[in-house]
Design a protein around this motif. Structure first.
Motif, PDB file in Angstrom:
ATOM      1  N   GLU A   6      99.054 110.936 123.660  1.00 27.15           N
ATOM      2  CA  GLU A   6      99.560 109.573 123.787  1.00 27.15           C
ATOM      3  C   GLU A   6     100.803 109.424 122.917  1.00 27.15           C
ATOM      4  O   GLU A   6     100.757 109.675 121.708  1.00 27.15           O
ATOM      5  N   LEU A   7     101.913 109.018 123.548  1.00 35.85           N
ATOM      6  CA  LEU A   7     103.174 108.814 122.838  1.00 35.85           C
ATOM      7  C   LEU A   7     103.718 107.434 123.160  1.00 35.85           C
ATOM      8  O   LEU A   7     103.334 106.812 124.152  1.00 35.85           O
ATOM      9  N   VAL A   8     104.620 106.955 122.320  1.00 37.88           N
ATOM     10  CA  VAL A   8     105.315 105.688 122.539  1.00 37.88           C
ATOM     11  C   VAL A   8     106.810 105.979 122.583  1.00 37.88           C
ATOM     12  O   VAL A   8     107.321 106.772 121.785  1.00 37.88           O
ATOM     13  N   GLU A   9     107.493 105.349 123.519  1.00 40.37           N
ATOM     14  CA  GLU A   9     108.924 105.632 123.676  1.00 40.37           C
ATOM     15  C   GLU A   9     109.687 105.389 122.361  1.00 40.37           C
ATOM     16  O   GLU A   9     109.464 104.402 121.660  1.00 40.37           O
ATOM     17  N   HIS A  10     110.560 106.332 122.052  1.00 36.91           N
ATOM     18  CA  HIS A  10     111.451 106.254 120.886  1.00 36.91           C
ATOM     19  C   HIS A  10     110.701 106.098 119.562  1.00 36.91           C
ATOM     20  O   HIS A  10     111.290 105.659 118.565  1.00 36.91           O
ATOM     21  N   ALA A  11     109.435 106.456 119.526  1.00 38.47           N
ATOM     22  CA  ALA A  11     108.691 106.433 118.267  1.00 38.47           C
ATOM     23  C   ALA A  11     108.938 107.744 117.525  1.00 38.47           C
ATOM     24  O   ALA A  11     109.385 108.730 118.111  1.00 38.47           O
ATOM     25  N   LYS A  51     112.131 107.969 128.528  1.00 34.87           N
ATOM     26  CA  LYS A  51     111.309 108.111 129.723  1.00 34.87           C
ATOM     27  C   LYS A  51     109.877 107.683 129.422  1.00 34.87           C
ATOM     28  O   LYS A  51     109.301 108.097 128.415  1.00 34.87           O
ATOM     29  N   VAL A  52     109.323 106.860 130.314  1.00 39.57           N
ATOM     30  CA  VAL A  52     107.964 106.366 130.131  1.00 39.57           C
ATOM     31  C   VAL A  52     107.162 106.677 131.389  1.00 39.57           C
ATOM     32  O   VAL A  52     107.701 106.758 132.490  1.00 39.57           O
ATOM     33  N   PRO A  71     105.720 102.411 127.256  1.00 39.56           N
ATOM     34  CA  PRO A  71     106.952 101.682 126.934  1.00 39.56           C
ATOM     35  C   PRO A  71     106.714 100.681 125.816  1.00 39.56           C
ATOM     36  O   PRO A  71     105.597 100.170 125.640  1.00 39.56           O
ATOM     37  N   LYS A  72     107.772 100.379 125.068  1.00 44.16           N
ATOM     38  CA  LYS A  72     107.649  99.383 124.003  1.00 44.16           C
ATOM     39  C   LYS A  72     107.645  97.966 124.562  1.00 44.16           C
ATOM     40  O   LYS A  72     107.100  97.059 123.932  1.00 44.16           O
ATOM     41  N   VAL A  73     108.261  97.772 125.711  1.00 48.25           N
ATOM     42  CA  VAL A  73     108.260  96.435 126.307  1.00 48.25           C
ATOM     43  C   VAL A  73     106.965  96.245 127.076  1.00 48.25           C
ATOM     44  O   VAL A  73     106.370  97.208 127.565  1.00 48.25           O
ATOM     45  N   PRO A  74     106.458  95.016 127.194  1.00 52.40           N
ATOM     46  CA  PRO A  74     105.247  94.773 127.989  1.00 52.40           C
ATOM     47  C   PRO A  74     105.440  95.223 129.428  1.00 52.40           C
ATOM     48  O   PRO A  74     106.559  95.185 129.961  1.00 52.40           O
ATOM     49  N   VAL A  75     104.366  95.632 130.070  1.00 54.41           N
ATOM     50  CA  VAL A  75     104.480  96.181 131.420  1.00 54.41           C
ATOM     51  C   VAL A  75     105.021  95.131 132.392  1.00 54.41           C
ATOM     52  O   VAL A  75     105.762  95.460 133.323  1.00 54.41           O
ATOM     53  N   GLY A  76     104.667  93.865 132.181  1.00 48.96           N
ATOM     54  CA  GLY A  76     105.215  92.820 133.035  1.00 48.96           C
ATOM     55  C   GLY A  76     106.722  92.718 132.921  1.00 48.96           C
ATOM     56  O   GLY A  76     107.425  92.497 133.914  1.00 48.96           O
ATOM     57  N   ARG A  77     107.245  92.890 131.694  1.00 48.58           N
ATOM     58  CA  ARG A  77     108.694  92.842 131.511  1.00 48.58           C
ATOM     59  C   ARG A  77     109.367  94.059 132.142  1.00 48.58           C
ATOM     60  O   ARG A  77     110.455  93.977 132.695  1.00 48.58           O
ATOM     61  N   LEU A  78     108.688  95.206 132.057  1.00 49.05           N
ATOM     62  CA  LEU A  78     109.244  96.407 132.679  1.00 49.05           C
ATOM     63  C   LEU A  78     109.378  96.212 134.186  1.00 49.05           C
ATOM     64  O   LEU A  78     110.401  96.584 134.785  1.00 49.05           O
ATOM     65  N   PHE A 258     109.601 106.680 134.499  1.00 51.83           N
ATOM     66  CA  PHE A 258     110.705 105.735 134.590  1.00 51.83           C
ATOM     67  C   PHE A 258     111.678 106.038 133.454  1.00 51.83           C
ATOM     68  O   PHE A 258     111.254 106.292 132.325  1.00 51.83           O
ATOM     69  N   ASP A 259     112.961 105.940 133.732  1.00 53.90           N
ATOM     70  CA  ASP A 259     113.976 106.061 132.693  1.00 53.90           C
ATOM     71  C   ASP A 259     114.384 104.650 132.275  1.00 53.90           C
ATOM     72  O   ASP A 259     115.036 103.930 133.040  1.00 53.90           O
ATOM     73  N   MET A 260     113.988 104.245 131.072  1.00 54.01           N
ATOM     74  CA  MET A 260     114.282 102.899 130.608  1.00 54.01           C
ATOM     75  C   MET A 260     115.771 102.654 130.460  1.00 54.01           C
ATOM     76  O   MET A 260     116.231 101.516 130.587  1.00 54.01           O
ATOM     77  N   ASN A 261     116.539 103.712 130.195  1.00 58.61           N
ATOM     78  CA  ASN A 261     117.994 103.553 130.130  1.00 58.61           C
ATOM     79  C   ASN A 261     118.532 102.995 131.446  1.00 58.61           C
ATOM     80  O   ASN A 261     119.337 102.063 131.471  1.00 58.61           O
TER      81      ASN A 261
END
Length: 402
Positions: A6-11, A51-52, A71-78, A258-261
């Motif tokens: 389990e990882l978190v983006e940009h952590a 990438k998430v 992702p660090k943002v909530p899934v609804g926001r994504l 997904f590429d958040m960029n």
């Protein structure tokens, strides 16, 4: 058994016990930053970037390794950002996708796809005409004379024919089936969602599956497929996000990312275009430019707006992740300075998804060019986020006429 990471983006990087072959496969595929721990054999340091999603690495003779990146943002926001990425025309946006009670990306997306497919198929699978060519014992449609002569010279039967068949085996249904089957192969889909996806697949049993490695079929929006469109756009997200699916060395990697960029860039540029609607400006995304007079050094600003005379009026670039903890990265300023210089603009705008510094503006010595750095707060609701984009467009000096 499966080894789950389990990882978190940009952590920051964390240590995980992995087979060396799996660690090397993750590193070579560019999914995460992976390096062996110099102090502990069999342990790897893993760090997620932008990438998430989730990937599964098959290990011959051992347990498969599943890597999930949250992702660090909530899934609804994504999914709100995804709406802009998938449909710049605005037909599919936040509020039209049901993620249920799921808070993790893959379960939420699988739930959303299943719900949209169910709505699309509620009145039965869409049918349409499909051009079919075959060898037949009876004449149907047109005889393909050239093929008949080439393949059946001198023979009466069979006949090479071409006809239009009214069928459910059309591009729209093939895309929905492919997305459902893709999700069924991914790790981490809840049992209840998987059961409903299997039901949707059975409703599309008469539809031909897509051939791996071939480009998915295209479809055109029409009055007939209007009820399919949200499902088709989510299906596109599933199929386009299905990389990597390859075999570095002898290890099979299958994943959904997904590429958040890209999601953030698509959101910022599309939302800015909407905010500037009615201003008399024409927006161009990923606008090709050259830095030098010989046109040898190419550049592609994310966003350039032109006035009625065709003169550049606004330039902006979207940056999802700031590279410095104490503020914005200097390299982005150099890039924007190059854009402003080449376009002949006195100001340029950098838009970040987050940052540790407020809005900043820098005037370049001996040039008088002013470089702005803005930060959008992705934690706020969609209405607040769009209001902030509107405010940003006004700071760019491009207000619509009153």
């Amino acid at each position: 058994m499966t080894t789950a990471v389990e990882l978190v983006e940009h952590a920051p990087a964390t240590g995980h016990t992995l087979p060396d072959a799996a660690g090397r496969a993750l590193a070579s595929a560019g999914i995460v930053e992976a390096s062996p721990d110099p102090y502990t054999p069999g342990r790897w340091l893993l760090r997620a970037g932008s990438k998430v999603g989730a990937v599964a690495v098959g290990v011959p003779g051992g347990e498969p390794v599943t890597v999930r990146i949250t992702p660090k943002v909530p899934v609804g926001r994504l999914l709100f950002l995804l709406g802009y990425s998938l449909d710049p025309t605005g037909a599919w946006r936040d509020g039209q996708v049901d993620v249920g009670e799921h808070r993790d990306l893959l379960p939420a997306l699988a739930h959303a796809v299943e719900r949209q497919v169910d709505r699309a198929l509620r009145r039965g699978p869409l049918q349409g005409y499909r051009a079919t060519e075959e060898s037949a014992l009876v004449v149907r449609g047109r005889i393909r004379e050239a093929d008949q002569v080439r393949r059946r010279f001198g023979a009466v039967l069979p006949v090479e024919v071409r006809y239009d068949e009214f069928t459910a085996d059309i591009a729209e249904n093939r895309l929905l089936r492919a997305a459902v089957e893709r999700l069924l192969r991914l790790p981490g889909i809840p049992r209840a969602v998987r059961r409903r996806l299997l039901h949707q697949r059975s409703r599309l049993a008469g539809v031909s599956p897509l051939v791996r490695g071939r480009r998915p079929p295209s479809w055109q929006p029409s009055r007939l497929n209007a009820r399919y469109r949200p499902a088709l756009r989510l299906a596109r997200a599933v199929l386009e996000g299905s990389s990597p699916e390859h075999t570095p060395g002898e290890l099979a990697i299958d994943g959904f990312l997904f590429d958040m960029n890209k999601l953030f860039e698509d959101f910022v540029t599309t939302a800015l275009c909407e905010a500037l609607r009615g201003s008399g400006l024409t927006c161009r995304l990923q606008d090709p430019q050259h830095l030098d007079e010989a046109d040898a050094i190419r550049m592609r600003p994310d966003f350039v707006a032109y006035d009625v005379a065709g003169t550049p009026a606004v330039v902006a670039d979207a940056k999802y992740k700031a590279g410095k903890r104490d503020g914005y990265p200097d390299s982005d300023l150099y890039q924007m300075l190059a854009y402003c210089t080449a376009l002949g603009l006195p100001e340029g705008h950098l838009v970040y998804a987050r940052g540790n510094a407020p809005h900043a503006a820098h005037t370049v010595r001996h040039a008088g060019i002013r470089l702005h750095q803005h930060a959008l707060d992705l934690d706020q609701d969609p209405a607040g986020l769009l209001a902030e984009i509107g405010s940003l467009s006004r700071k760019m000096g491009a207000d619509p006429p009153v």
